[in-house]
Design a protein around this motif. Structure first.
Motif, PDB file in Angstrom:
ATOM      1  N   GLY A 841      -5.947  -5.059   9.122  1.00 32.32           N
ATOM      2  CA  GLY A 841      -5.981  -5.013   7.670  1.00 32.32           C
ATOM      3  C   GLY A 841      -6.426  -3.670   7.113  1.00 32.32           C
ATOM      4  O   GLY A 841      -5.971  -3.242   6.046  1.00 32.32           O
ATOM      5  N   MET A 842      -7.337  -2.978   7.810  1.00 27.34           N
ATOM      6  CA  MET A 842      -7.829  -1.693   7.304  1.00 27.34           C
ATOM      7  C   MET A 842      -6.738  -0.638   7.355  1.00 27.34           C
ATOM      8  O   MET A 842      -6.577   0.165   6.420  1.00 27.34           O
ATOM      9  N   VAL A 843      -5.940  -0.642   8.433  1.00 25.36           N
ATOM     10  CA  VAL A 843      -4.832   0.296   8.520  1.00 25.36           C
ATOM     11  C   VAL A 843      -3.799  -0.022   7.448  1.00 25.36           C
ATOM     12  O   VAL A 843      -3.285   0.874   6.763  1.00 25.36           O
ATOM     13  N   ALA A 844      -3.500  -1.304   7.303  1.00 21.93           N
ATOM     14  CA  ALA A 844      -2.505  -1.720   6.323  1.00 21.93           C
ATOM     15  C   ALA A 844      -2.943  -1.339   4.910  1.00 21.93           C
ATOM     16  O   ALA A 844      -2.132  -0.861   4.093  1.00 21.93           O
ATOM     17  N   ASN A 845      -4.233  -1.546   4.603  1.00 20.71           N
ATOM     18  CA  ASN A 845      -4.731  -1.209   3.265  1.00 20.71           C
ATOM     19  C   ASN A 845      -4.653   0.292   2.995  1.00 20.71           C
ATOM     20  O   ASN A 845      -4.257   0.724   1.910  1.00 20.71           O
ATOM     21  N   THR A 846      -5.015   1.087   3.993  1.00 22.44           N
ATOM     22  CA  THR A 846      -4.944   2.545   3.833  1.00 22.44           C
ATOM     23  C   THR A 846      -3.504   2.989   3.618  1.00 22.44           C
ATOM     24  O   THR A 846      -3.215   3.806   2.736  1.00 22.44           O
ATOM     25  N   ALA A 847      -2.574   2.433   4.426  1.00 28.53           N
ATOM     26  CA  ALA A 847      -1.170   2.802   4.277  1.00 28.53           C
ATOM     27  C   ALA A 847      -0.646   2.393   2.907  1.00 28.53           C
ATOM     28  O   ALA A 847       0.143   3.118   2.278  1.00 28.53           O
ATOM     29  N   PHE A 848      -1.066   1.231   2.436  1.00 30.09           N
ATOM     30  CA  PHE A 848      -0.639   0.769   1.115  1.00 30.09           C
ATOM     31  C   PHE A 848      -1.095   1.747   0.031  1.00 30.09           C
ATOM     32  O   PHE A 848      -0.328   2.116  -0.870  1.00 30.09           O
ATOM     33  N   ARG A 849      -2.377   2.185   0.103  1.00 29.68           N
ATOM     34  CA  ARG A 849      -2.909   3.118  -0.904  1.00 29.68           C
ATOM     35  C   ARG A 849      -2.202   4.468  -0.836  1.00 29.68           C
ATOM     36  O   ARG A 849      -1.914   5.078  -1.867  1.00 29.68           O
ATOM     37  N   VAL A 850      -1.944   4.932   0.359  1.00 30.70           N
ATOM     38  CA  VAL A 850      -1.251   6.213   0.512  1.00 30.70           C
ATOM     39  C   VAL A 850       0.168   6.110  -0.026  1.00 30.70           C
ATOM     40  O   VAL A 850       0.668   7.019  -0.703  1.00 30.70           O
ATOM     41  N   TRP A 851       0.850   5.007   0.296  1.00 29.18           N
ATOM     42  CA  TRP A 851       2.213   4.808  -0.218  1.00 29.18           C
ATOM     43  C   TRP A 851       2.214   4.851  -1.740  1.00 29.18           C
ATOM     44  O   TRP A 851       3.063   5.498  -2.358  1.00 29.18           O
ATOM     45  N   LYS A 852       1.272   4.190  -2.351  1.00 23.62           N
ATOM     46  CA  LYS A 852       1.207   4.172  -3.804  1.00 23.62           C
ATOM     47  C   LYS A 852       0.913   5.563  -4.375  1.00 23.62           C
ATOM     48  O   LYS A 852       1.325   5.871  -5.489  1.00 23.62           O
ATOM     49  N   ALA A 853       0.198   6.391  -3.597  1.00 22.18           N
ATOM     50  CA  ALA A 853      -0.158   7.727  -4.084  1.00 22.18           C
ATOM     51  C   ALA A 853       1.008   8.704  -4.006  1.00 22.18           C
ATOM     52  O   ALA A 853       1.120   9.610  -4.843  1.00 22.18           O
ATOM     53  N   VAL A 854       1.880   8.531  -3.004  1.00 22.34           N
ATOM     54  CA  VAL A 854       2.933   9.536  -2.789  1.00 22.34           C
ATOM     55  C   VAL A 854       4.298   9.065  -3.260  1.00 22.34           C
ATOM     56  O   VAL A 854       5.232   9.882  -3.334  1.00 22.34           O
TER      57      VAL A 854
END
Length: 1003
Positions: A841-854
């Motif tokens: 879940g921590m990896v998934a959450n980080t990837a989700f936030r990065v996706w939303k940022a870029v």
């Protein structure tokens, strides 16, 4: 040709003038003109109609100088014109005084017309004609005697003019020119015609012999016309006295030079010396100096008894009633001793007599006279007098505290004179005695020592460099002495040192620096003044002596701002001084304080201190800072807390900066070994270098980015939370700092590798750093912020910022894509999108936030990257890692669920195409992908693609690879679940038919 006619006379005069020009080119041109025109110089060249003499008053100095030489050339050409030319020069001088003329409409204003350039030119011409004053050298017999007689008359006329007019001029340039003319004549004719010159000079001095010290007239008490008249008379009297002093000085100098040509046994020498001794009573500094210098050359030629009498006269006059008499006696005594040699001090018991005088308690004038003598003796004898300082110094120390203000002033002047010329050996004599007296319990003794320390400000530059580092700290200690007089004396001494500061920038800040040294609360204000100063000139020894204690105090201050300013100035000192050797007396203490500041609790202070340490190392070198880098590296290992380790890392970084890129290349293996150490604190210490090195090296760090970034990604999975936080921040710093075109290839491939790292923490950190890098490439500066989720580990090393970097427009996204290329953008975004479906879940959450940022428009971006994304999903589905397979399946299912029929028309044909790949893993991934597609969609949506799906599953079930057939079986199960009997009817008969065909072939 010739010089006849008005026009011809002017032309010839100008050509003759050109032949005597200072410029060689002009002289040659005039010479050619003179010869080509057949010109000749008339004997009346000095007459006004020849237009040569009038050029002495020309507006331009080169023309006046050439006219003076031209007149001398005319006298050389026509010796018979000597009388006329000399008379012309004297009349030119006398006829051009400075005059006041009335101006204004009503004549009510006055203007002073200065004619001193003309008078100076006349004096220059007088000096130039000196070699031709005696007429033609070839004359013989009676004619020669007549010329000699006429020449002596002219020589007498010259010196009578000098005494009456030339040396009485109030303009310094004219006076110097007149004196030069007199000395030129003495040098040429002193040996043969001293009998002509000396009487003129002696007669003048004899006429002034009875003049004593002038007393200033009392200020008139009454106002009105009478008071104004008295004031006018007073000014006139003072002006006349000033003229008399100037004449005396010139006459004495000429007299001394003329007397050198007298025979050694001539009684005239003794008369001249006696006359000079009498002239010492003249209350004029310039006259007394001139007498002293003349005595040096003449006194050795008089009888020893006469010399003793002259010394006794000077010693007696040192006790005289007037200031001028005592001062003149000191000048005379110094000149006599210098002329006779150092042995005369002992032979005539001079020092013993001076000791009696300086200890005389009955008269302050006697003590003052002795101090005058000490001053002039040291000024005249220099280092030869230094052995006697052991005898003189105790008297000077005592006289600093004398009850008489005049004695104290004389003591300061004597001390200043001694210190101005003292050598290193002399300083070794003086310094121990002064410092010993400074430790005395009696406050007066301390005060006397402080006075002498203040006088050391007059030392030479070399002596200041060696003495001020010792003097200033002792004076600063005296500022806190219990006795107020000692404190006041220390402030006066510091002010004296401040007055000899040569650096203009520091000189303007001296009052603020002295105030800060006396009052610690003013330290910040003084440092701020120095910080705001733009230095153009080199910092001298006196400036360093004042600034270094201020810096030491600032480096120890509690205020962070004060410490930062002190460290900043300390770091720049090596570039401000002319010679770093001047800094060495203070370097050890400053380095010690800067190294202590590196462990300060304030990050800003630590950074400035580390920069200062690097600057000091660059300026002073390894010789003065041995092993400093090893000390910092050892601190990384031994530091007891994170603050100390962070400071040590900064110190190492800025030391490596000044050592150059080669140094970091040699040091990198040591750093990498440090971050692999078994001790987590050691790993933490060396990991700090990944933050400090890129920041300090800047663009020079590019060659090392790939190696460091790989180490950062590896350490993101470290067991220590502190280490993980540090390296994550290091990664973000690198991502924000290196976004230039030539730096992309150093970062991006390594970060892409990190996105597929086997350890989840490393993948998560790489994803976070990648997001920051992509945003910064698009121009959105800053760091992508991932809020805390599930664990505090997500926030390791992050700032408490509410908003982070984020690509907000399609234009910025396109700019980012252009910089890294569309293919690479598609690969990176595909990987990040897949990471959103990871089981962690921590990896998934980080990837989700990065996706939303870029990503600005998610559906549009997915459509753009779809082929690459499907390839990445297929690759992941075929992976042996169950988690990766699961994540890819979740991602594919998510795409189908969100985008529905719109995406099926692209996915199904794409999967069919990939099923024909020659790679077994790809075909297996396609089958698993088909399984996820059918699992994630409804029967209604999939109905249009059933034939294609049946064909794909049927072909896969017949694949030669077992893994592909197994995956195809799982897909068949999902297909049967959706379409029921249709799947069996269209796939099973075909499979049976293929089996039958294969059996027939085998038979």
């Amino acid at each position: 040709g010739g010089g006849g006619g008005a026009g011809g006379g002017v032309l010839a005069s100008r050509a003759w003038l050109g032949r005597h020009d200072a410029d060689e080119y002009v002289r040659r041109a005039a010479e050619r003109l003179w010869e080509a025109a057949g010109m000749s110089l008339p004997e009346s060249y000095a007459a006004p109609d020849f237009a040569l003499s009038c050029l002495l008053g020309h507006a331009h100095a080169p023309v006046r100088a050439a006219a003076a030489r031209a007149l001398a050339g005319g006298m050389r050409t026509h010796p018979g014109s000597a009388d006329g030319t000399l008379q012309l020069l004297l009349e030119t001088f006398r006829g051009n005084p400075d005059v006041e003329v009335r101006t204004g409409d009503f004549g009510d204003e006055t203007k002073l017309v200065l004619n001193h350039p003309t008078r100076a030119a006349a004096c220059a011409a007088l000096a130039a004609v000196a070699p031709h004053l005696m007429g033609a050298a070839k004359a013989k017999g009676p004619q020669r005697q007549q010329q000699q007689q006429a020449g002596r008359s002219r020589l007498r006329a010259v010196f009578e003019f000098l005494v009456a007019d030339g040396l009485a001029d109030l303009d310094d340039g004219v006076w110097a020119g007149a004196l030069e003319a007199g000395l030129a004549h003495i040098e040429l004719y002193g040996a043969g015609h001293a009998g002509v010159v000396l009487p003129v000079l002696e007669a003048y001095l004899a006429a002034r012999r009875g003049e004593g010290e002038r007393k200033e007239a009392k200020r008139p008490q009454k106002k009105g016309k009478k008071g104004v008249e008295e004031e006018r008379k007073k000014k006139k009297k003072l002006a006349e006295a000033d003229v008399a002093d100037r004449v005396r000085e010139g006459v004495v100098i000429c007299l001394g030079n003329a007397a050198r040509f007298l025979p050694a046994d001539s009684p005239k020498v003794a008369e001249v010396v006696g006359l000079l001794i009498q002239m010492l009573d003249t209350p004029s500094y310039d006259v007394q100096v001139a007498v002293s210098e003349c005595l040096v050359h003449l006194v050795a030629r008089v009888d020893p008894e006469e010399a003793r009498a002259h010394i006794d006269t000077c010693l007696k006059n040192l006790k005289g009633p007037t200031y001028g008499m005592r001062k003149g006696a000191a000048f005379g005594l110094a000149g006599i001793i210098k002329g006779l040699g150092m042995d005369a001090l002992k032979e005539y018991a001079v020092m013993a007599e001076l000791t009696k005088m300086v200890t005389n308690k009955g008269s302050y004038k006697v003590r003052e006279g002795a101090l005058f003598a000490y001053e002039r003796l040291f000024a005249a004898l220099g280092f030869e007098f230094e052995p006697l300082l052991l005898l003189v110094l105790p008297h000077l120390l005592r006289c600093f505290g004398d009850s008489s203000k005049d004695v104290r002033r004389a003591t300061q002047e004597a001390s200043g004179c001694i210190m101005a010329s003292i050598t290193a050996n002399g300083m070794k004599i003086v310094m121990p005695l002064v410092l010993k007296s400074l430790n005395d319990k009696k406050w007066r003794t301390k005060l006397e020592s402080i006075g002498l320390l203040g006088s050391m400000a007059h030392c030479s530059t070399d002596q200041l460099s060696s003495t001020l580092p010792t003097i200033i700290p002792r004076l600063l200690q005296s500022l806190s002495d219990p006795h107020e007089e000692v404190q006041r004396g220390a402030r006066r001494a510091l002010k004296q040192i401040g007055e000899v500061v040569q650096n203009p920038e520091v000189r303007g800040s001296v009052p603020a620096i002295l105030t800060a040294l006396a009052k610690p609360q003013s330290t910040e204000r003084a440092l701020q003044r120095l910080i705001n100063t733009s230095f153009v000139h080199a910092v001298d020894a006196a400036s360093l002596a004042l600034v270094a204690p201020l810096l030491s105090r600032g480096l120890k201050d509690r205020n962070n701002r004060t410490k930062q300013m002190a460290a900043q100035i300390t770091g720049s000192m090596c570039t401000l001084v002319r010679d770093t050797a001047d800094l060495l007396p203070y370097a050890a203490r400053l380095i010690e304080l800067v190294k202590a500041m590196i462990s300060d609790n304030s990050p800003g202070v630590r950074k400035v201190a580390a920069k200062a340490l690097g600057s000091l190392y660059k300026g002073l070198g390894e010789a003065e800072m041995p092993g400093v880098l090893q000390d910092m590296l050892q601190a990384l290992r031994d530091a007891s807390n994170a603050v100390q380790r962070s400071g040590a890392a900064l110190g190492v970084a800025y030391l490596l900066v000044v050592m150059g890129s080669d140094a970091i290349d040699r040091m990198l293996p040591t750093i990498l070994n440090g971050v692999r150490d078994d001790d987590p604190q050691v790993r933490e210490g060396f990991a700090n270098l990944f933050i400090t090195l890129p920041e300090s090296f800047g663009k020079k760090f590019v060659p090392f980015i790939r190696t460091v970034l790989r180490a950062v990604l590896s350490l993101l999975d470290d067991k220590s939370v502190e280490v993980r936080g540090i390296v994550l921040q290091a990664g973000h710093n690198i991502a924000q700092a290196f976004t230039a075109h030539n730096e992309i290839e150093s970062l991006l491939p390594t970060l892409q590798e990190g996105l597929r790292h086997p350890q989840w923490r490393s993948r998560m950190g790489a994803c976070h750093i990648m997001g920051t890098y992509l945003c910064n490439l698009a121009g959105c500066l800053g760091q992508v912020i991932v809020p805390q989720s599930e664990s505090e580990e997500l926030a390791d090393g992050q700032d408490d910022l509410k908003e982070g970097a984020k690509i907000t427009t399609s234009r910025l996204h396109a700019q980012m894509a252009k910089r890294i290329g569309l293919r690479r953008r598609d690969a990176i975004l595909s990987t990040i999108y897949l990471m959103r479906s990871e089981s962690n879940g921590m990896v998934a959450n980080t990837a989700f936030r990065v996706w939303k940022a870029v990503v600005v428009n998610s559906p549009a971006t997915l459509s753009s990257i779809f082929p690459t994304l499907i390839s990445r999903i297929i690759e992941a589905l075929a992976s042996e890692d169950a988690d990766e397979q699961h994540g890819a399946g979740e991602a594919l299912g998510g795409i189908v669920q969100k985008m529905g029929a719109a995406v099926l028309k692209e996915i199904v044909p794409l999967l069919q195409t990939r099923l024909r790949s020659g790679d077994e893993a790809t075909r297996q991934g396609v089958c698993l992908g088909l399984k996820e597609v059918m699992r994630s969609t409804s029967r209604k949506r999939i109905s249009d693609y059933v034939p294609a799906l049946i064909g794909a599953v049927r072909d896969a079930l017949c694949d030669e690879a077992e893994a592909v057939r197994v995956a195809a079986g799982e897909a068949f199960q999902n297909l049967h679940g959706m379409v029921g009997q249709q799947a069996i009817d269209e796939i099973v008969p075909a499979l049976i038919s293929q089996l039958a065909s294969r059996e027939e072939e085998e038979e």
